[in-house]
Motif scaffolding. Structure first.
Motif, PDB file in Angstrom:
ATOM      1  N   GLU A 143       0.802  -1.226   0.000  1.00 51.25           N
ATOM      2  CA  GLU A 143       0.000   0.000   0.000  1.00 51.25           C
ATOM      3  C   GLU A 143       0.835   1.276   0.000  1.00 51.25           C
ATOM      4  N   LEU A 144       2.151   1.164   0.139  1.00 50.26           N
ATOM      5  CA  LEU A 144       3.055   2.315   0.044  1.00 50.26           C
ATOM      6  C   LEU A 144       3.927   2.160  -1.186  1.00 50.26           C
ATOM      7  N   LYS A 145       4.231   3.275  -1.822  1.00 45.73           N
ATOM      8  CA  LYS A 145       5.129   3.274  -2.987  1.00 45.73           C
ATOM      9  C   LYS A 145       6.139   4.396  -2.818  1.00 45.73           C
TER      10      LYS A 145
ATOM     11  N   ARG B 115      15.996  12.970   1.916  1.00 46.43           N
ATOM     12  CA  ARG B 115      14.694  12.448   2.300  1.00 46.43           C
ATOM     13  C   ARG B 115      14.166  11.476   1.245  1.00 46.43           C
ATOM     14  N   ILE B 116      13.261  10.621   1.704  1.00 45.73           N
ATOM     15  CA  ILE B 116      12.618   9.639   0.833  1.00 45.73           C
ATOM     16  C   ILE B 116      11.119   9.907   0.895  1.00 45.73           C
ATOM     17  N   GLY B 117      10.495  10.032  -0.255  1.00 43.54           N
ATOM     18  CA  GLY B 117       9.063  10.284  -0.326  1.00 43.54           C
ATOM     19  C   GLY B 117       8.294   9.015  -0.642  1.00 43.54           C
ATOM     20  N   PHE B 118       7.107   8.916  -0.074  1.00 49.77           N
ATOM     21  CA  PHE B 118       6.228   7.770  -0.304  1.00 49.77           C
ATOM     22  C   PHE B 118       4.811   8.263  -0.547  1.00 49.77           C
ATOM     23  N   ASN B 119       4.106   7.574  -1.420  1.00 50.59           N
ATOM     24  CA  ASN B 119       2.677   7.797  -1.635  1.00 50.59           C
ATOM     25  C   ASN B 119       1.921   6.653  -0.982  1.00 50.59           C
ATOM     26  N   VAL B 120       0.827   6.979  -0.301  1.00 50.99           N
ATOM     27  CA  VAL B 120      -0.047   5.944   0.265  1.00 50.99           C
ATOM     28  C   VAL B 120      -1.071   5.610  -0.822  1.00 50.99           C
ATOM     29  N   ILE B 121      -1.019   4.400  -1.313  1.00 52.41           N
ATOM     30  CA  ILE B 121      -1.875   3.949  -2.412  1.00 52.41           C
ATOM     31  C   ILE B 121      -3.240   3.491  -1.891  1.00 52.41           C
ATOM     32  N   LYS B 122      -3.237   2.884  -0.702  1.00 52.62           N
ATOM     33  CA  LYS B 122      -4.452   2.323  -0.108  1.00 52.62           C
ATOM     34  C   LYS B 122      -4.352   2.506   1.406  1.00 52.62           C
ATOM     35  N   ASP B 123      -5.480   2.739   2.077  1.00 49.11           N
ATOM     36  CA  ASP B 123      -5.479   2.872   3.538  1.00 49.11           C
ATOM     37  C   ASP B 123      -4.682   1.720   4.151  1.00 49.11           C
ATOM     38  N   CYS B 124      -3.832   2.039   5.134  1.00 47.39           N
ATOM     39  CA  CYS B 124      -3.012   0.999   5.758  1.00 47.39           C
ATOM     40  C   CYS B 124      -2.499   1.463   7.114  1.00 47.39           C
ATOM     41  N   GLU B 125      -1.823   0.568   7.782  1.00 50.83           N
ATOM     42  CA  GLU B 125      -1.201   0.797   9.083  1.00 50.83           C
ATOM     43  C   GLU B 125       0.314   0.791   8.877  1.00 50.83           C
ATOM     44  N   LEU B 126       0.965   1.895   9.221  1.00 48.56           N
ATOM     45  CA  LEU B 126       2.403   2.025   8.968  1.00 48.56           C
ATOM     46  C   LEU B 126       3.255   1.047   9.755  1.00 48.56           C
ATOM     47  N   LYS B 127       2.777   0.569  10.904  1.00 47.01           N
ATOM     48  CA  LYS B 127       3.598  -0.334  11.715  1.00 47.01           C
ATOM     49  C   LYS B 127       3.944  -1.633  10.976  1.00 47.01           C
ATOM     50  N   PHE B 128       3.324  -1.870   9.844  1.00 53.00           N
ATOM     51  CA  PHE B 128       3.617  -3.057   9.058  1.00 53.00           C
ATOM     52  C   PHE B 128       4.662  -2.801   7.966  1.00 53.00           C
TER      53      PHE B 128
END
Length: 119
Positions: free
Chosen positions: A2-4, A18-31
């Motif tokens: 879910e992250l890219k 820095r590193i950028g990420f897009n959230v593609i789908k709702d998710c929990e970052l702890k994973f």
């Protein structure tokens, strides 16, 4: 996943790297974890990470942006005008990651884990 990874800014300069990420789908970052690694000449990467960054528990939504700075700092966030949120996290490294083309990161999604304690 879910992250890219969306991009890397100011490679080799700890102050702004820095590193950028897009959230593609709702998710929990702890994973999710990031591993600092070296890439081999055949295009693969080494399985011995120099360091790791494990996201703390945080629910994020599709459309949100995540920025991880290599340096130390205080995590924070901001709600954008379009209703999405941008999150800033800090790895706490004392040197930049992206100093040459053989160095980089691997983003990993974790499904489960087990703890071992020294008793």
């Amino acid at each position: 996943m879910e992250l890219k990874i969306s991009g890397i800014g100011d490679r080799g300069f700890l102050k702004d790297e820095r590193i950028g990420f897009n959230v593609i789908k709702d998710c929990e970052l702890k994973f999710y974890q990031l591993f600092r690694t070296n890439f081999g000449s055949s295009g693969g990467f080494y399985n011995r990470a120099k360091s790791a960054y494990w996201f703390a528990p945080k629910k994020v939504k599709a459309g949100d942006k995540i920025v991880v700075y290599s340096k130390s700092g205080t995590d924070n966030s901001k709600v954008n005008q379009d209703g999405t949120t941008t999150y800033w996290f800090y790895w706490g490294l004392s040197e930049p990651i992206f100093t040459d083309e053989k160095k980089g990161i691997v983003l990993v999604e974790i499904n489960d884990w087990e703890l071992s304690r020294n008793k």
